[in-house]
Design a protein around this motif. Structure first.
Motif, mmCIF file in Angstrom:
data_model
loop_
_atom_site.group_PDB
_atom_site.id
_atom_site.type_symbol
_atom_site.label_atom_id
_atom_site.label_comp_id
_atom_site.label_asym_id
_atom_site.label_seq_id
_atom_site.Cartn_x
_atom_site.Cartn_y
_atom_site.Cartn_z
ATOM 1 N N TYR A 74 3.751 4.107 8.701
ATOM 2 C CA TYR A 74 2.830 4.866 7.835
ATOM 3 C C TYR A 74 1.811 5.626 8.678
ATOM 4 C CZ TYR A 74 4.931 2.653 3.825
ATOM 5 O OH TYR A 74 5.840 2.266 2.881
ATOM 6 N N ARG A 75 1.391 5.002 9.774
ATOM 7 C CA ARG A 75 0.454 5.685 10.673
ATOM 8 C C ARG A 75 1.123 6.896 11.341
ATOM 9 N NH1 ARG A 75 -4.214 3.047 12.379
ATOM 10 N NH2 ARG A 75 -4.567 1.048 11.335
ATOM 11 N N ALA A 76 2.398 6.744 11.715
ATOM 12 C CA ALA A 76 3.110 7.853 12.381
ATOM 13 C C ALA A 76 3.245 9.046 11.431
ATOM 14 C CB ALA A 76 4.489 7.366 12.850
ATOM 15 N N ILE A 116 6.947 8.928 -0.301
ATOM 16 C CA ILE A 116 6.831 8.626 1.135
ATOM 17 C C ILE A 116 7.175 7.157 1.351
ATOM 18 C CG2 ILE A 116 5.156 8.368 3.050
ATOM 19 C CD1 ILE A 116 4.011 11.070 2.274
ATOM 20 N N ARG A 117 6.716 6.314 0.433
ATOM 21 C CA ARG A 117 7.051 4.881 0.538
ATOM 22 C C ARG A 117 8.566 4.681 0.469
ATOM 23 N NH1 ARG A 117 2.714 2.028 0.886
ATOM 24 N NH2 ARG A 117 3.962 0.153 1.024
ATOM 25 N N SER A 118 9.248 5.403 -0.451
ATOM 26 C CA SER A 118 10.702 5.137 -0.532
ATOM 27 C C SER A 118 11.430 5.579 0.723
ATOM 28 C CB SER A 118 11.399 5.749 -1.747
ATOM 29 O OG SER A 118 10.580 6.490 -2.486
ATOM 30 N N ARG A 140 2.534 -4.596 4.133
ATOM 31 C CA ARG A 140 1.791 -4.909 2.912
ATOM 32 C C ARG A 140 2.717 -5.311 1.770
ATOM 33 N NH1 ARG A 140 -1.097 -3.678 6.519
ATOM 34 N NH2 ARG A 140 -3.277 -3.016 6.488
ATOM 35 N N ASP A 141 3.953 -4.782 1.803
ATOM 36 C CA ASP A 141 4.884 -4.955 0.675
ATOM 37 C C ASP A 141 6.232 -5.490 1.148
ATOM 38 O OD1 ASP A 141 5.596 -2.746 2.193
ATOM 39 O OD2 ASP A 141 6.276 -1.573 0.476
ATOM 40 N N ILE A 142 6.254 -6.167 2.289
ATOM 41 C CA ILE A 142 7.553 -6.562 2.861
ATOM 42 C C ILE A 142 8.190 -7.674 2.027
ATOM 43 C CG2 ILE A 142 8.781 -7.233 4.972
ATOM 44 C CD1 ILE A 142 7.175 -4.540 5.063
ATOM 45 N N GLU A 177 -12.583 -1.184 1.998
ATOM 46 C CA GLU A 177 -12.139 -0.011 1.244
ATOM 47 C C GLU A 177 -10.620 0.187 1.400
ATOM 48 O OE1 GLU A 177 -13.088 1.851 -0.972
ATOM 49 O OE2 GLU A 177 -11.887 3.678 -0.818
ATOM 50 N N ARG A 178 -10.119 -0.018 2.607
ATOM 51 C CA ARG A 178 -8.673 0.130 2.826
ATOM 52 C C ARG A 178 -7.917 -0.954 2.036
ATOM 53 N NH1 ARG A 178 -5.338 -0.281 7.595
ATOM 54 N NH2 ARG A 178 -7.084 -0.842 8.922
ATOM 55 N N ASP A 179 -8.446 -2.178 2.057
ATOM 56 C CA ASP A 179 -7.815 -3.255 1.268
ATOM 57 C C ASP A 179 -7.774 -2.867 -0.209
ATOM 58 O OD1 ASP A 179 -7.700 -4.766 3.561
ATOM 59 O OD2 ASP A 179 -9.290 -6.170 2.982
ATOM 60 N N MET A 222 -7.784 0.098 -1.617
ATOM 61 C CA MET A 222 -6.776 1.133 -1.888
ATOM 62 C C MET A 222 -5.366 0.547 -1.824
ATOM 63 S SD MET A 222 -8.229 4.500 0.019
ATOM 64 C CE MET A 222 -6.918 5.579 -0.576
ATOM 65 N N ASP A 223 -5.132 -0.320 -0.847
ATOM 66 C CA ASP A 223 -3.785 -0.895 -0.684
ATOM 67 C C ASP A 223 -3.442 -1.836 -1.844
ATOM 68 O OD1 ASP A 223 -3.487 0.511 1.653
ATOM 69 O OD2 ASP A 223 -3.961 -1.159 2.981
ATOM 70 N N GLU A 224 -4.461 -2.527 -2.375
ATOM 71 C CA GLU A 224 -4.199 -3.476 -3.461
ATOM 72 C C GLU A 224 -4.077 -2.782 -4.804
ATOM 73 O OE1 GLU A 224 -7.569 -6.016 -3.014
ATOM 74 O OE2 GLU A 224 -6.699 -7.083 -1.320
HETATM 75 O O1 CDP Z 1 -3.063 -2.932 11.540
HETATM 76 P P1 CDP Z 1 -3.846 -2.570 10.301
HETATM 77 O O2 CDP Z 1 -4.068 -3.775 9.438
HETATM 78 O O3 CDP Z 1 -5.052 -1.761 10.544
HETATM 79 O O4 CDP Z 1 -2.952 -1.657 9.401
HETATM 80 P P2 CDP Z 1 -1.451 -1.275 9.564
HETATM 81 O O5 CDP Z 1 -0.576 -2.466 9.387
HETATM 82 O O6 CDP Z 1 -1.293 -0.460 10.780
HETATM 83 O O7 CDP Z 1 -1.238 -0.380 8.263
HETATM 84 C C1 CDP Z 1 -1.968 0.819 8.070
HETATM 85 C C2 CDP Z 1 -1.902 1.204 6.606
HETATM 86 O O8 CDP Z 1 -0.551 1.532 6.274
HETATM 87 C C3 CDP Z 1 -2.306 0.138 5.596
HETATM 88 O O9 CDP Z 1 -3.706 0.102 5.379
HETATM 89 C C4 CDP Z 1 -1.547 0.579 4.367
HETATM 90 O O10 CDP Z 1 -2.237 1.601 3.671
HETATM 91 C C5 CDP Z 1 -0.271 1.178 4.930
HETATM 92 N N1 CDP Z 1 0.873 0.263 4.878
HETATM 93 C C6 CDP Z 1 1.528 0.143 3.676
HETATM 94 O O11 CDP Z 1 1.120 0.738 2.688
HETATM 95 N N2 CDP Z 1 2.657 -0.614 3.597
HETATM 96 C C7 CDP Z 1 3.112 -1.281 4.660
HETATM 97 N N3 CDP Z 1 4.246 -1.992 4.551
HETATM 98 C C8 CDP Z 1 2.430 -1.201 5.886
HETATM 99 C C9 CDP Z 1 1.286 -0.425 5.960
#
Ligand code: CDP
Ligand code: CDP
Length: 226
Positions: A38-40, A107-109, A129-131, A178-180, A182-184
Motif C-alpha cells: 500500500y505504501r508503494a 486498489i485493495r482488490s 490489517r485484513d490478512i 488517526e491512521r487507526d 481510518m483503517d478501522e
Molecule cells: O508499519 P505501519 O503500521 O506504519 O503500517 P503499514 O503496515 O506499513 O501499513 C500502512 C498502511 O497501509 C496502513 O495504515 C493501512 O492504511 C494500509 N494497509 C491496509 O489497508 N491493509 C493492509 N493489509 C496493510 C496495510
C-alpha cells in the motif's frame, strides 16, 4: 516441516513487521509485508503527482505497477517497476496519505489478488490489517497484535530519524490514532480481528516473548508441526 500460512494483523506500531519477520526466519518461511505494498502504491501516486480525488487514475496506475518484495540483508526490500523504493515508502508524506489510498476498494482488490498469489504455495507469514479477515481467511494460524497507543507511539518515536527529527510523542500518538481510526472505519476490508485470530496485547511484552508465544502456538495449533 509441513508448510502453512500465518496471518498477523493489528494497528500501527503493534510490532507486526518485526515479529512477522522473526517468526518467518525461525520457521524458514517467507515474510510478506502487505503495508509495504500500500505504501508503494501511495509513493507512486505522489511521485506522479496524480490528484488524489481522481480515483479512476489512481486505480489505473495501480493496475500498471510492478511491485516486488525481496528479502534483503536488513529486512524486506521493495521495488516498483525495478526501482528500489524501500526507504522512500517510509516518508512522512507517504505515511500521511497511505490510509486514504488504502480505503479505495479497487486498489485493495488489485493488491489482495497479488497477496493471495504470494501465499498460494504456503510457508508465508503475512502482516497487514485484513490478512486474517479477508486476504487469507484459511490461514492455519491468525494473530491479532495490539498494544496501547502510548506504547506504540513510544516505539515509533525511537525509530524516527531523517525527515522528522523534531516530532513529539504527542504528535505521533495523534497521527497513529488517526491512521487507526481510518483503517478501522473504512468500508472496504477494515482493520478488524478475525473471529478465529489469537488476540495478543504486546504492551508489556518484549519482542522475543511475542515471537516465542507465536512459535508455541504453531506447535500446538497447527497440525503436522512438531
Ligand atoms: O508499519 P505501519 O503500521 O506504519 O503500517 P503499514 O503496515 O506499513 O501499513 C500502512 C498502511 O497501509 C496502513 O495504515 C493501512 O492504511 C494500509 N494497509 C491496509 O489497508 N491493509 C493492509 N493489509 C496493510 C496495510
Ligand atoms: O509493523 P508494525 O507497525 O505493527 O510495528 P513494527 O514496525 O514491527 O514495530 C514498531 C517498533 O516497536 C519497532 O521498533 C519494534 O522494534 C518495536 N517493538 C517493541 O519494542 N516491542 C514489541 N513487543 C514489538 C515491537
Amino acid at each position: 516441516m509441513e508448510k502453512f500460512n500465518i496471518a498477523i494483523d493489528g494497528p500501527a506500531g503493534a510490532g507486526k513487521s518485526t515479529i512477522a519477520r522473526l517468526v518467518a526466519n525461525a520457521l524458514g518461511f517467507v515474510y510478506v509485508d502487505t503495508g509495504a505494498m500500500y505504501r508503494a502504491v501511495t509513493w507512486s501516486i505522489l511521485q506522479q503527482g496524480l490528484p488524489l480525488e481522481q480515483t479512476a487514475d489512481l486505480i489505473a496506475l495501480t493496475e500498471r505497477l510492478d511491485i516486488r518484495l525481496e528479502p534483503g540483508e536488513h529486512g524486506q526490500l521493495v521495488f516498483v517497476d525495478g526501482k528500489d523504493v524501500t526507504g522512500m515508502i517510509r516518508s512522512a508524506e507517504v505515511t500521511g496519505n497511505v490510509s486514504r489510498i488504502a480505503s479505495i476498494a479497487e486498489i485493495r482488490s488489485i493488491l489482495t489478488a497479488k497477496q493471495k498469489e504470494l501465499a498460494s504455495k504456503k510457508g508465508v507469514v503475512m502482516d497487514g490489517r485484513d490478512i486474517g479477515s479477508h486476504v487469507l481467511p484459511d490461514a492455519e494460524l491468525k494473530i491479532f497484535l495490539t498494544a496501547s497507543v502510548r506504547v506504540r507511539a513510544e516505539r515509533r518515536l525511537k525509530e524516527i530519524s531523517g525527515d522528522r527529527p523534531d516530532i513529539t510523542l504527542e504528535q505521533l500518538e495523534r497521527e497513529i490514532a488517526e491512521r487507526d481510526r481510518m483503517d478501522e472505519q473504512r468500508e472496504a476490508s477494515p482493520l478488524v480481528k478475525a473471529p478465529d485470530a489469537v488476540w495478543m496485547d504486546t504492551t508489556e511484552m518484549t519482542i522475543p516473548e511475542v515471537v516465542d508465544r507465536i512459535l508455541e502456538l504453531c506447535k500446538t495449533r497447527v497440525s503436522g508441526v512438531n
